[in-house]
Scaffold this motif. Structure first.
Motif, PDB file in Angstrom:
ATOM      1  N   GLU A  67      -1.073  -2.875 -28.538  1.00 32.49           N
ATOM      2  CA  GLU A  67      -2.111  -1.847 -28.644  1.00 32.49           C
ATOM      3  C   GLU A  67      -2.922  -1.976 -29.928  1.00 32.49           C
ATOM      4  O   GLU A  67      -4.092  -1.615 -29.964  1.00 32.49           O
ATOM      5  CB  GLU A  67      -1.491  -0.455 -28.552  1.00 32.49           C
ATOM      6  N   LEU A  68      -2.302  -2.478 -30.975  1.00 35.59           N
ATOM      7  CA  LEU A  68      -2.990  -2.615 -32.265  1.00 35.59           C
ATOM      8  C   LEU A  68      -3.530  -4.019 -32.493  1.00 35.59           C
ATOM      9  O   LEU A  68      -4.176  -4.273 -33.507  1.00 35.59           O
ATOM     10  CB  LEU A  68      -2.034  -2.228 -33.399  1.00 35.59           C
ATOM     11  N   PRO A 125      -3.718   8.390 -25.899  1.00 35.59           N
ATOM     12  CA  PRO A 125      -4.844   8.058 -26.773  1.00 35.59           C
ATOM     13  C   PRO A 125      -4.800   8.724 -28.141  1.00 35.59           C
ATOM     14  O   PRO A 125      -5.115   8.093 -29.152  1.00 35.59           O
ATOM     15  CB  PRO A 125      -6.071   8.523 -25.971  1.00 35.59           C
ATOM     16  N   GLU A 126      -4.364   9.971 -28.203  1.00 35.91           N
ATOM     17  CA  GLU A 126      -4.327  10.664 -29.495  1.00 35.91           C
ATOM     18  C   GLU A 126      -3.238  10.096 -30.414  1.00 35.91           C
ATOM     19  O   GLU A 126      -3.403  10.057 -31.634  1.00 35.91           O
ATOM     20  CB  GLU A 126      -4.178  12.180 -29.315  1.00 35.91           C
ATOM     21  N   VAL A 127      -2.149   9.636 -29.852  1.00 37.24           N
ATOM     22  CA  VAL A 127      -1.085   9.021 -30.652  1.00 37.24           C
ATOM     23  C   VAL A 127      -1.544   7.663 -31.175  1.00 37.24           C
ATOM     24  O   VAL A 127      -1.343   7.333 -32.345  1.00 37.24           O
ATOM     25  CB  VAL A 127       0.216   8.893 -29.821  1.00 37.24           C
ATOM     26  N   LEU A 128      -2.195   6.886 -30.319  1.00 33.96           N
ATOM     27  CA  LEU A 128      -2.721   5.592 -30.736  1.00 33.96           C
ATOM     28  C   LEU A 128      -3.781   5.774 -31.825  1.00 33.96           C
ATOM     29  O   LEU A 128      -3.776   5.054 -32.829  1.00 33.96           O
ATOM     30  CB  LEU A 128      -3.304   4.847 -29.538  1.00 33.96           C
ATOM     31  N   SER A 134      -3.891   6.096 -39.564  1.00 35.85           N
ATOM     32  CA  SER A 134      -2.896   5.864 -40.616  1.00 35.85           C
ATOM     33  C   SER A 134      -3.051   4.467 -41.208  1.00 35.85           C
ATOM     34  O   SER A 134      -3.002   4.289 -42.431  1.00 35.85           O
ATOM     35  CB  SER A 134      -1.490   6.058 -40.046  1.00 35.85           C
ATOM     36  N   LEU A 135      -3.250   3.478 -40.355  1.00 35.29           N
ATOM     37  CA  LEU A 135      -3.448   2.110 -40.840  1.00 35.29           C
ATOM     38  C   LEU A 135      -4.749   1.989 -41.635  1.00 35.29           C
ATOM     39  O   LEU A 135      -4.804   1.282 -42.647  1.00 35.29           O
ATOM     40  CB  LEU A 135      -3.435   1.120 -39.675  1.00 35.29           C
TER      41      LEU A 135
END
Length: 148
Positions: A67-68, A125-128, A134-135
């Protein structure tokens, strides 16, 4: 009939969680038998190519990885096997998750793709977005250092 090929006398690769199923999350379009090797830049920080390849023994860590991952390709999770020794990933185990509950590892040897996880549940989506934010904060603060 041909004779079986001789076996290598070198010991098999070793590391934590030996015998576990290992995963690598990415956007790269690869096939069973392909090798994932060190030498690519990190998905989590700008900079020079890394001298390690990263993987995990938890599907959750691989989901975050794909995902990232940088790029436009489809998110993929490959089942991999290390071809050389592997070690705890100090970027997580020493920094954020002492004791390595994420079961995250790295190796200087390639990982051989032995399969692909065809179905998995993405993060909401909100967690991602919270993880991406944060990153971004770590990057803005100069704390997005990768121990290579």
């Amino acid at each position: 009939m041909t004779s079986p090929s001789p076996r290598s006398s070198s010991p098999p690769p070793t590391g934590p969680d030996a015998g576990a199923t290992f995963y690598h999350g990415t956007r790269a379009d690869l096939a069973v038998g392909d090798l994932l090797a060190p030498g690519w830049t990190s998905n989590f920080a700008d900079g020079a190519p890394l001298s390690w390849i990263y993987f995990a023994a938890t599907l959750e860590a691989a989901i975050w990885g794909c995902e990232l991952a940088a790029g436009e390709g489809r998110e993929r999770i490959y089942i991999v096997e290390p071809t050389g020794d592997w070690f705890d990933d100090p970027n997580l185990t020493d920094q954020r998750f002492p004791g390595n509950p994420t079961r995250s590892y790295r190796s200087r040897a390639p990982l051989r793709i032995i399969g692909e996880v065809e179905s998995w549940t993405p993060h909401p989506p909100e967690v991602l977005q919270a993880m991406k934010d944060s990153l971004a904060t770590l990057k803005a603060e100069g704390k997005d250092v990768i121990i290579d």
